[in-house]
Design an enzyme around this catalytic site. Structure first.
Site, PDB file in Angstrom:
ATOM      1  N   GLY A  10      -7.531 -11.043   0.047  1.00  0.00           N
ATOM      2  CA  GLY A  10      -8.072  -9.695  -0.196  1.00  0.00           C
ATOM      3  C   GLY A  10      -9.409  -9.740  -0.919  1.00  0.00           C
ATOM      4  N   ASP A 133      -4.934  -8.934  -9.232  1.00  0.00           N
ATOM      5  CA  ASP A 133      -3.554  -8.927  -9.751  1.00  0.00           C
ATOM      6  C   ASP A 133      -3.370  -9.816 -10.983  1.00  0.00           C
ATOM      7  OD1 ASP A 133      -2.832  -7.226  -7.732  1.00  0.00           O
ATOM      8  OD2 ASP A 133      -2.125  -8.817  -6.403  1.00  0.00           O
ATOM      9  N   ARG A 168       2.462  18.794 -17.323  1.00  0.00           N
ATOM     10  CA  ARG A 168       3.135  18.080 -16.241  1.00  0.00           C
ATOM     11  C   ARG A 168       3.388  16.610 -16.614  1.00  0.00           C
ATOM     12  NH1 ARG A 168      -0.788  19.855 -11.233  1.00  0.00           N
ATOM     13  NH2 ARG A 168       0.236  21.813 -10.763  1.00  0.00           N
ATOM     14  N   MET A 175      -1.824  -1.219  -8.278  1.00  0.00           N
ATOM     15  CA  MET A 175      -1.454  -2.403  -7.481  1.00  0.00           C
ATOM     16  C   MET A 175      -0.695  -3.440  -8.315  1.00  0.00           C
ATOM     17  SD  MET A 175      -4.490  -3.136  -4.768  1.00  0.00           S
ATOM     18  CE  MET A 175      -4.509  -2.255  -3.199  1.00  0.00           C
ATOM     19  N   TYR A 261      -6.705   1.118  -2.745  1.00  0.00           N
ATOM     20  CA  TYR A 261      -7.778   0.137  -2.590  1.00  0.00           C
ATOM     21  C   TYR A 261      -9.013   0.426  -3.442  1.00  0.00           C
ATOM     22  CZ  TYR A 261      -4.898  -1.762   1.001  1.00  0.00           C
ATOM     23  OH  TYR A 261      -3.842  -2.340   1.646  1.00  0.00           O
TER      24      TYR A 261
END
Ligand code: F6P
Length: 336
Positions: A10, A133, A168, A175, A261
């Site tokens: 990626g 990540d 709320r 990710m 993304y």
């Protein structure tokens, strides 16, 4: 010497800065020739390459994506009839034909595995850890992570406005399939009230409890940060699942945002630019010293390297003992 650079897996902020770090150090300092290999290992199969000049490496420091293009080609991947020996042999021959003395592989876990396999059969490789990540074993940080955390934190900051104005619960999915580093770092930096990561088991009841306790304390809004890889019923998307469950359990209006993304695109942060530059430079130094089969790593503030065989197949995961988890729990943040 002539070296090749490829980017695989990626895309991620900082890849171009790394290409620049490798290329400029190689050409300016070591007098090497540098070849860009297009589309990851795919480009080595087809000899889709370009010889870099000084000009090719200009304007890259802040540029997102990868100028070389990328693919998820895995030449060692087993197919129905066993490992595809041909692809590996083709690549080996092409490396020789192109006159490449070493390949710099910039990529994530899959790429490190492939690089380790090439190293094991005697191909000269050096790799650089790349992933938003941050789950590559052996390095404190991979470039791209800081940029992704920056983007996710900014998104959480913005969701606070709607959460408090509308009273709320806002759920944001970030990710991280196996590792929850982005959720942990952005959740803590963005002041999340609940942070759910794949490594730490959660129950909807605990999350509900946290939200209801906040309500009792006069805080009728909450922010929940979830990593995309947390387990859900029926394989539903993490954010969607948690939002539905929490609205049903608490009766508080709940909304969900999937960041997707956006976390991977655009310009790297200054931290990632400098990390990429340092890692790229160090990769070139390893090659000049004939130290192959290694991945560049950041330990503390030192750039070092680690044998690829120690990295391949391992993941760096969030643990209960991580300082941010320990500190977060002390402050009342729910991790599940
Ligand atoms: O780059 C890592 C990562 O962003 C994961 O967190 C994510 O799930 C995955 O890549 C998705 O990438 P792709 O859709 O390109 O396979």
């Amino acid at each position: 010497m002539r070296i090749g650079i490829l980017t695989s897996g990626g895309d991620c902020p900082g890849i171009n800065a790394t290409i620049r770090g490798v290329g400029k150090t190689a050409m300016n300092y070591y007098g090497m020739e540098v070849m860009g290999i297009h589309s990851g290992f795919q480009g080595l199969l087809t000899k889709d390459v370009e010889l870099f000049t000084e000009k090719s490496l200009s304007g890259l420091l802040n540029l997102g994506g990868t100028i070389l293009g990328t693919s998820r080609e895995k030449p060692f991947k087993k197919n129905a009839t066993g490992p595809d020996i041909n692809k590996v042999e083709i690549i080996r021959n092409n490396i020789a034909e192109l006159g490449l003395d070493c390949i710099v592989c910039i990529g994530g876990n899959g790429t490190q595995k492939t690089a380790a396999k090439f190293a094991a059969i005697g191909v000269n490789v050096v790799s650089v850890p790349k992933t938003i990540d941050n789950d590559i074993w052996g390095t404190d940080f991979s470039f791209g992570f800081d940029s992704a955390v920056h983007i996710a934190t900014d998104a959480i900051d913005r969701l606070h406005s709607t959460a408090s104005s509308h009273k709320r619960v806002m759920v944001i999915e970030v990710m991280g399939h196996k590792a929850g580093w982005i959720a942990l770092y952005s959740g803590m930096a963005g002041g999340g009230d609940v942070i759910l990561v794949p490594e730490i088991p959660y129950s909807v009841a605990n999350v509900r409890e946290t939200i209801m306790n906040r309500l009792k304390k006069g805080k009728p809004y909450s922010i929940i940060v979830v990593a995309e890889g947390i387990p859900t019923e029926g394989g539903r998307r993490a954010g969607e699942f948690i939002a539905k469950e929490i609205e049903r359990e608490t009766g508080i209006e709940t909304r969900e945002t999937v960041l997707g993304y956006i976390q991977r695109g655009g310009s790297p942060t200054p931290f990632d630019r400098n990390l990429s530059t340092r890692m790229g430079g160090h990769a070139t130094e390893l090659i000049a010293n004939g130290q192959f089969g290694r991945m560049i790593a950041l330990n503390g503030n030192e750039i070092s390297s680690i044998p690829l065989e120690e990295v391949a197949g391992r993941l760096k995961l969030v643990t209960e003992e991580h300082d941010l988890v320990v500190q977060g729990r002390k402050m009342g943040i729910c991790f599940g």
